[in-house]
Structures are given as structure tokens and as C-alpha cells.
Design an enzyme around this catalytic site. Structure first.
Site, mmCIF file in Angstrom:
data_model
loop_
_atom_site.group_PDB
_atom_site.id
_atom_site.type_symbol
_atom_site.label_atom_id
_atom_site.label_comp_id
_atom_site.label_asym_id
_atom_site.label_seq_id
_atom_site.Cartn_x
_atom_site.Cartn_y
_atom_site.Cartn_z
ATOM 1 N N TYR A 21 0.867 -1.183 0.000
ATOM 2 C CA TYR A 21 0.000 0.000 0.000
ATOM 3 C C TYR A 21 0.898 1.226 0.000
ATOM 4 O O TYR A 21 1.819 1.324 0.814
ATOM 5 C CB TYR A 21 -0.886 -0.015 1.253
ATOM 6 C CG TYR A 21 -1.790 1.185 1.398
ATOM 7 C CD1 TYR A 21 -2.922 1.329 0.593
ATOM 8 C CD2 TYR A 21 -1.518 2.176 2.337
ATOM 9 C CE1 TYR A 21 -3.760 2.417 0.737
ATOM 10 C CE2 TYR A 21 -2.355 3.270 2.489
ATOM 11 C CZ TYR A 21 -3.480 3.390 1.679
ATOM 12 O OH TYR A 21 -4.303 4.472 1.824
ATOM 13 N N LYS B 214 5.000 9.901 8.302
ATOM 14 C CA LYS B 214 4.795 10.552 9.607
ATOM 15 C C LYS B 214 5.922 10.386 10.623
ATOM 16 O O LYS B 214 6.011 11.161 11.565
ATOM 17 C CB LYS B 214 3.477 10.066 10.187
ATOM 18 C CG LYS B 214 3.290 8.546 10.097
ATOM 19 C CD LYS B 214 1.839 8.165 9.804
ATOM 20 C CE LYS B 214 1.726 6.696 9.431
ATOM 21 N NZ LYS B 214 1.020 6.404 8.235
ATOM 22 N N ASP C 185 9.427 2.601 -0.682
ATOM 23 C CA ASP C 185 8.444 3.259 0.170
ATOM 24 C C ASP C 185 8.796 2.896 1.612
ATOM 25 O O ASP C 185 8.495 1.789 2.077
ATOM 26 C CB ASP C 185 7.033 2.776 -0.206
ATOM 27 C CG ASP C 185 5.959 3.430 0.651
ATOM 28 O OD1 ASP C 185 6.290 3.957 1.741
ATOM 29 O OD2 ASP C 185 4.792 3.404 0.254
HETATM 30 N N1 HOZ Z 1 -4.078 2.290 6.302
HETATM 31 C C1 HOZ Z 1 -3.288 2.769 7.353
HETATM 32 C C2 HOZ Z 1 -2.251 1.824 7.810
HETATM 33 N N2 HOZ Z 1 -1.719 0.945 6.885
HETATM 34 C C3 HOZ Z 1 -4.154 3.137 8.520
HETATM 35 C C4 HOZ Z 1 -4.388 4.550 8.563
HETATM 36 C C5 HOZ Z 1 -5.195 4.998 9.778
HETATM 37 O O1 HOZ Z 1 -6.278 4.492 10.023
HETATM 38 O O2 HOZ Z 1 -4.704 5.856 10.452
#
Ligand code: HOZ
Length: 424
Positions: free
Chosen positions: A144, A267, A239
């Protein structure tokens, strides 16, 4: 476990926020029950609106290596906020953060700060396409890279969790620029290059996948990607939104000894605040505006509060390399607690308890997991004050605030779960 307040908040939220959450996995649909609405966090713990306390292994999905509300980070945020929360003009701290990132990851000769991992991957691929003058991008099933249109093809994370069709809302023409291949399959990448080699701009990969659960690269996989991209004039994009500064200060690229052309970060470089970055070879990065013709911009890019929190986090990690050894040892203890019962994948302080007996090396093998059994495991732990990511297809994260006591509590709860399960 009381959940009245969370339940009421969830109901209220559902009236004004799609699905009641601002990011899909948080709705807990994969594990059932009401998502705890979090009131505060400190160290390894979070408290929900009903006053329940949990040991947190979501860790804001990776960046909180120091745990919640670390005093250094809080002080940096307070200090920055007092001096103004946004300027839309350059600041000295951005230079300091860029220097720190380039120093930690030598493949990053120049870096551009953005606001999220999604922005970082979107911008990195635009740049790769401009640099190579090619259009196709290879990604891997179950990886992802944020909610970039063309990267939602066979994506992991919430897309995998909810079984959402790949291209809903994404024009077919965008999806057609993406070639999705099985993770860890060198043969598939070789075939793709044999067929489309002169049209492939980039291969983007999570060097340790974290969004189909934690799936480390098979020996030789990353090396093959490096070799094939180089031979065919394509760029290799790592990534490292999850792995950057987490597996080591220099990320997965340091651990596996591979030098990508471009890297994306998220982040973690903001100590958990909204930020991202893409960077890499200077000859490529110089194509970014205003040095070059690839446009990308943002008022909040390099935001002083996020940058200050990031600086505080990364400086502490740099000053305390022993953190990485502790993380490794403590996460290994968690893995050992379930060993022999299920498949546990771990890379440093990223871990997934896969409810299957076979190895999990790619998306297909991850999909073979018994997700109902995972949901029972999740609920069992939650009721004992331990919060794992609410999906089989996500990695859990250990922080430096998870000390021996917290790990022991988690190990005990994991062992009790398996001891109490009916044998097949
Ligand atoms: N899809 C995000 C982790 N792989 C989660 C994002 C979130 O809910 O903060």
C-alpha cells in the site's frame, strides 16, 4: 469492558463522517465490535473515552518509536507552536530536518518535504515518470502506497481489509499504468521487464511490506529489483513510510544494504505529526520545481510544528542507538509467545501474527489466513487491555516505551489465548 461512550461517539460520528471514521481500518469492521475512541496516550498506553487503558501496538501505524507524548516531542511542539504554527515561507528547521534525513539515509542526496506518505509516493512517481520519460509503474500486490489513484491496484491495508474492488473511482486509464506483481517473485519482475522493459518508469516497493501484515523480503528479492531496474533504465523507489527510521536509523535500505534511486517517508519524520517526504539522487531531485519542470507544492509542506516534532524524535533516535537493539529483543519476545501456534512474521519492531500454519511471503499467502480466528485473538487481547491493529493485514508496532513489564503482560495474554483455544 465498558464501551458506552465509544459506542455513542461512533453512532454520532456515523451521522457526519462516512463509516464513522476518518480512515477505514479504524472502523474495526474486520474484527467486529465498537472502535475505542481514544481520549489520550502516554508512553506505551492509550486510554479510551470510557476510561479503558490499552497497551498500544497500533502506534499511529508506525511513527511513534518513542511512544505517545514523549516529553522531548511535546516540548518541541509547544515551543514551535508558541512561535507560530504555519508561515508558508521557508524556515531554518526544515533545512535541519532535511540534513538529518540525508545524513541518516545516504541514498537521499536531496529531499522535499510534503504532508503525508500519500503525497510522497504520488510525487515520487510523477518525478520518476518525468525523469525516465516513461509511464508504467510496477508495484506489488498487497503493498500500500497511500491512496494515490494509480497505486490502489491490488493494494494492501484498508483495501485488503475491506475487500474493496481495485478501481472503484479510479479511471481505467490510470490503473492501466500500473503493473501489479506478486511480492517476493523475482521471476514475475523479470517477465514484466522482458515484456515492458522500455516502458517501465519505476518499481515501487515496501522493502519490508507492512500493509498486508508484516512480510519481509525474501533473500535476493530487493537485490534483484535493484539489478533489474538498473539494467532497464527504470528507477527503484523504496516506500519507507513504515520502515524508515523504524528498522534502523537508515531504514530498510540500511538493513538490507540496497541503495534505491528514490525513497518516500511519512509521519515518522514528524514524530507522528502530519508530514511526509520524498528524496533521492540529486540528479533526479533537481527536476523538482523550482529547480526543474516537475511541479509539486503545498502551503503546509515543512510545517514548523511537524518539523520540530520530527527533529526531536529523530535526534533522540540518533543519540540513543540502543533503542533499536531493545526494540528488536522485545519484539522477538512477542513473536516467541505465539511461535508453533501460528505464523509470526517480524522485521525489527514490526510484527504480524498470521493465523495460518504456512509461511506468509506474499499477498496470496496472507489471504489464506483465518481472519475470523484473528478477530477472536484481537478481541481477546483488547479485553485484556492490549490493542493490536484491527486487521489481519496490518503490522503491529512496538515502541521504546514498551518495557519489559508491558511485553511480559502481552506475552502472557497471547499464551493464554492459545492455551484456551480448542484444539483442531
Ligand atoms: N491504512 C493505514 C495503515 N496501513 C491506517 C491509517 C489509519 O487508520 O490511520
Amino acid at each position: 469492558m465498558k464501551q458506552q461512550r465509544s459506542a455513542a461517539l461512533f453512532e454520532r460520528a456515523a451521522r457526519v463522517i462516512p463509516g464513522g471514521v476518518n480512515s477505514p481500518v479504524r472502523a474495526f469492521r474486520a474484527v467486529g465490535g465498537t472502535p475505542p475512541f481514544i481520549a489520550r496516550g502516554e508512553g506505551a498506553r492509550i486510554w479510551d473515552a470510557d476510561g479503558n487503558c490499552y497497551l498500544d501496538y497500533v502506534g499511529s501505524w508506525g511513527p511513534l518509536l518513542l511512544g505517545h507524548a514523549h516529553p522531548d516531542v511535546v516540548a518541541a511542539i509547544e515551543d514551535a507552536a508558541r512561535g507560530g504554527t504555519s508561515f508558508g515561507l521557508p524556515t531554518e528547521r526544515e533545512v535541519e530536518l532535511a540534513e538529518l534525513i540525508c545524513g541518516a539515509m545516504p541514498s537521499i542526496e536531496m529531499v522535499r518535504l510534503v504532508n503525508s506518505g500519500t503525497e510522497a509516493t504520488m510525487s515520487a512517481l510523477r518525478l520518476a515518470r518525468a525523469f525516465t520519460r516513461r509511464e508504467l509503474v510496477v508495484k506489488f500486490e498487497g503493498c500500500y502506497h497511500g491512496h494515490v489513484d494509480s497505486l490502489l491496484v491490488k493494494a494492501g491495508s484498508g483495501v485488503a481489509t475491506l475487500g474493496i474492488p481495485d478501481t472503484t473511482g479510479v479511471p481505467a486509464a490510470f490503473a492501466e499504468t500500473t503493473i501489479a506483481l506478486p511480492y517476493n517473485s523475482v521471476a514475475a519482475v523479470e517477465q514484466a521487464f522482458a515484456r515492458y522493459g522500455d516502458r517501465i518508469a519505476a518499481v515501487i516497493v515496501e522493502p519490508v511490506a507492512g500493509n498486508m501484515g508484516c512480510v519481509p523480503p525474501a533473500p535476493g528479492f530487493l537485490e534483484a529489483l535493484r539489478d533489474l531496474t538498473m539494467r532497464h533504465g527504470a528507477l527503484l523507489v523504496f516506500d519507507e513510510v513504515m520502515t524508515g527510521f523504524r528498522l534502523a536509523l537508515g531504514g530498510a535500505q540500511q538493513v538490507y544494504g540496497i541503495r534505491p534511486d528514490l525513497t518516500t517517508l511519512g509521519k515518522v519524520i514528524g514524530g507522528g505529526l502530519p508530514i511526509g517526504a520524498y528524496g533521492g539522487r540529486a540528479d533526479i531531485m533537481r527536476m523538482v520545481a523550482p529547480s526543474g519542470p516537475v511541479y509539486q507544492a503545498g502551503t503546509l509542506s515543512g510545517n514548523p510544528v511537524a518539523v520540530s516534532a520530527g527533529l526531536a524524535t529523530l535526534k533522540r533516535l540518533k543519540q540513543h542507538p540502543e533503542i533499536y537493539t531493545q526494540l528488536e529483543q522485545r519484539t522477538a519476545r512477542l513473536a516467541a509467545a505465539a511461535s508453533g501456534r501460528i505464523t509470526v512474521n517480524r522485521a525489527g519492531s514490526m510484527i504480524t501474527f498470521f493465523f495460518t500454519s504456512g509461511p506468509v511471503t506474499d499477498y496470496e499467502s496472507a489471504r489464506r489466513c483465518d481472519t475470523a480466528r484473528f478477530a477472536r485473538f484481537h478481541r481477546w487481547l483488547l479485553e485484556r487491555g492490549i490493542c493490536l491493529p484491527p486487521s489481519q493485514f496490518e503490522a503491529a508496532f512496538v515502541s521504546a516505551a514498551h518495557g519489559d513489564e508491558e511485553i511480559a503482560q502481552t506475552v502472557e495474554a497471547i499464551r493464554e489465548f492459545f492455551a484456551g483455544e480448542p484444539t483442531a
